[in-house]
Design a protein around this motif. Structure first.
Motif, PDB file in Angstrom:
ATOM      1  N   GLY A  59       0.807  -1.217   0.000  1.00  0.00           N
ATOM      2  CA  GLY A  59       0.000   0.000   0.000  1.00  0.00           C
ATOM      3  C   GLY A  59       0.837   1.262   0.000  1.00  0.00           C
ATOM      4  O   GLY A  59       0.616   2.168  -0.807  1.00  0.00           O
ATOM      5  N   VAL A  60       1.818   1.332   0.910  1.00  0.00           N
ATOM      6  CA  VAL A  60       2.635   2.544   0.988  1.00  0.00           C
ATOM      7  C   VAL A  60       3.500   2.681  -0.257  1.00  0.00           C
ATOM      8  O   VAL A  60       3.733   3.803  -0.754  1.00  0.00           O
ATOM      9  CB  VAL A  60       3.497   2.551   2.263  1.00  0.00           C
ATOM     10  N   LEU A  61       3.953   1.555  -0.811  1.00  0.00           N
ATOM     11  CA  LEU A  61       4.763   1.607  -2.024  1.00  0.00           C
ATOM     12  C   LEU A  61       3.929   2.076  -3.210  1.00  0.00           C
ATOM     13  O   LEU A  61       4.376   2.915  -4.006  1.00  0.00           O
ATOM     14  CB  LEU A  61       5.367   0.231  -2.300  1.00  0.00           C
ATOM     15  N   LEU A  62       2.714   1.543  -3.340  1.00  0.00           N
ATOM     16  CA  LEU A  62       1.829   1.970  -4.428  1.00  0.00           C
ATOM     17  C   LEU A  62       1.580   3.467  -4.371  1.00  0.00           C
ATOM     18  O   LEU A  62       1.692   4.170  -5.388  1.00  0.00           O
ATOM     19  CB  LEU A  62       0.504   1.211  -4.342  1.00  0.00           C
ATOM     20  N   HIS A  63       1.265   3.969  -3.188  1.00  0.00           N
ATOM     21  CA  HIS A  63       0.971   5.403  -3.084  1.00  0.00           C
ATOM     22  C   HIS A  63       2.180   6.243  -3.449  1.00  0.00           C
ATOM     23  O   HIS A  63       2.078   7.217  -4.205  1.00  0.00           O
ATOM     24  CB  HIS A  63       0.521   5.766  -1.673  1.00  0.00           C
ATOM     25  N   ARG A  64       3.352   5.892  -2.918  1.00  0.00           N
ATOM     26  CA  ARG A  64       4.530   6.731  -3.156  1.00  0.00           C
ATOM     27  C   ARG A  64       4.943   6.702  -4.618  1.00  0.00           C
ATOM     28  O   ARG A  64       5.325   7.734  -5.184  1.00  0.00           O
ATOM     29  CB  ARG A  64       5.670   6.255  -2.246  1.00  0.00           C
ATOM     30  N   LEU A  65       4.861   5.552  -5.270  1.00  0.00           N
ATOM     31  CA  LEU A  65       5.235   5.471  -6.682  1.00  0.00           C
ATOM     32  C   LEU A  65       4.272   6.255  -7.555  1.00  0.00           C
ATOM     33  O   LEU A  65       4.687   6.996  -8.454  1.00  0.00           O
ATOM     34  CB  LEU A  65       5.276   4.001  -7.132  1.00  0.00           C
ATOM     35  N   VAL A  66       2.971   6.099  -7.306  1.00  0.00           N
ATOM     36  CA  VAL A  66       1.976   6.824  -8.106  1.00  0.00           C
ATOM     37  C   VAL A  66       2.082   8.322  -7.858  1.00  0.00           C
ATOM     38  O   VAL A  66       1.957   9.126  -8.797  1.00  0.00           O
ATOM     39  CB  VAL A  66       0.558   6.308  -7.791  1.00  0.00           C
TER      40      VAL A  66
END
Length: 312
Positions: free
Chosen positions: A167-174
């Motif tokens: 979740g945190v990775l998805l948000h930061r990348l997007v």
């Protein structure tokens, strides 16, 4: 309680170390994003082609890393997963880095060095900093502190709590893709649209929780009223609530006309009260930091209550 502990450890590491000065993974990801854009974004192209290529770019850059995060979350031993979660969340957060950028602007303003203040604020906003007067510099930096508090701090905490490492990775990348592709210029209007809309979706609830956090910690009734009345007029569905509530909480007037490369943007007024100054920037930084400690306190109290219920 484990999730609260991970959040607290990541925040404390960020407080002690700040952002890595070299070899930050997001810098490497940014290079990959730039390379993918040069390969995929062929200009000129029609609406459909640009949109499809933008979707493909997001998928190619994000999906392999999210799949890897899901796999690691499933196979790593508990203690090793805990270390990985703390490390990734620390790298996604930017409380100290945000504060350092803001203080650099406020210190220059307090020293009477408007030229240096313009240079410093130009590092964190996209408007034409050299055309800003002192209130304009102060407003730009204050708006950046409030908005990036939502994007770079509270949204990262939110998505970790909701979906862990993926979740945190998805948000930061997007969010990084939106920062690089989410412009309304001829080159990015269609190509970057999917990344921008996906970022809007991921930030919708965190932005409103951030606005509520600002309201609770500041001038609550003013903040809530500004959020209700002023946010709908802002062009961003997430920045509007955050900055309107933040300006109301601080008792300051933000928004209004601002110079950009494309010309003067006549933006709505946000908040109410005095014109911003150097102290306003520092007040916005304090608001973000107090919000982080409020979130951590709530997490630990909630975790303790759940533990007590489980023992009965």
């Amino acid at each position: 309680m484990i999730s609260a502990t991970v959040c607290a450890m990541a925040v404390l590491i960020d407080h002690w170390l700040g952002e890595p000065r070299r070899w930050h993974p997001l810098v490497g990801f940014g290079h990959a994003v730039a390379a993918a854009e040069r390969w995929l974004n062929k200009v000129p192209a029609d609406y459909g082609q640009s949109l499809i290529r933008g979707v493909l770019g997001v998928a190619l850059l994000v999906m392999p890393l999210i799949i890897a995060a899901v796999v690691l979350s499933a196979i790593l031993p508990g203690w090793l997963l805990l270390i990985a979660e703390v490390l990734i969340l620390y790298l996604a957060l930017s409380v100290r880095g945000l504060a350092e950028h803001g203080v650099a602007v406020s210190d220059a303003l307090k020293a009477g060095d408007l030229m240096s203040a313009r240079e410093q604020v130009g590092r964190i906003v996209s408007r034409k900093a050299q055309e800003l007067d002192e209130p304009g510099v102060s407003a730009a930096a204050t708006e950046s502190m409030l908005e990036n508090g939502a994007d770079a701090v509270f949204a990262s905490l939110f998505w970790f709590l909701i979906a862990g490492l993926p979740g945190v990775l998805l948000h930061r990348l997007v969010n990084t893709l939106d920062a690089m592709w989410g412009y309304r210029s001829a080159r990015y209007l269609y190509f970057g649209r999917f990344a921008a809309r996906l970022d809007d979706v991921l930030n919708w609830l965190p932005a409103r929780l951030t606005a509520l956090t600002y309201a609770i910690l500041g001038r609550t009734s003013t903040s809530l009223r500004c959020w209700r009345d002023q946010a709908p007029g802002w062009d961003s569905p997430n920045a509007g609530p955050v900055m309107a509530a933040g300006a109301g909480a601080l008792g300051v007037t933000l928004g209004g006309p601002a110079p950009y490369a494309s010309g003067i943007h006549d933006r709505p007024i946000l908040g109410e009260g005095l014109a911003p100054g150097a102290d306003t920037i520092n007040a916005a930084i304090r608001l973000v930091k107090q919000g982080v400690w409020l979130w951590l306190s709530v997490l630990f109290v909630f975790g303790a209550l759940l533990a007590l219920v489980g023992l009965r």
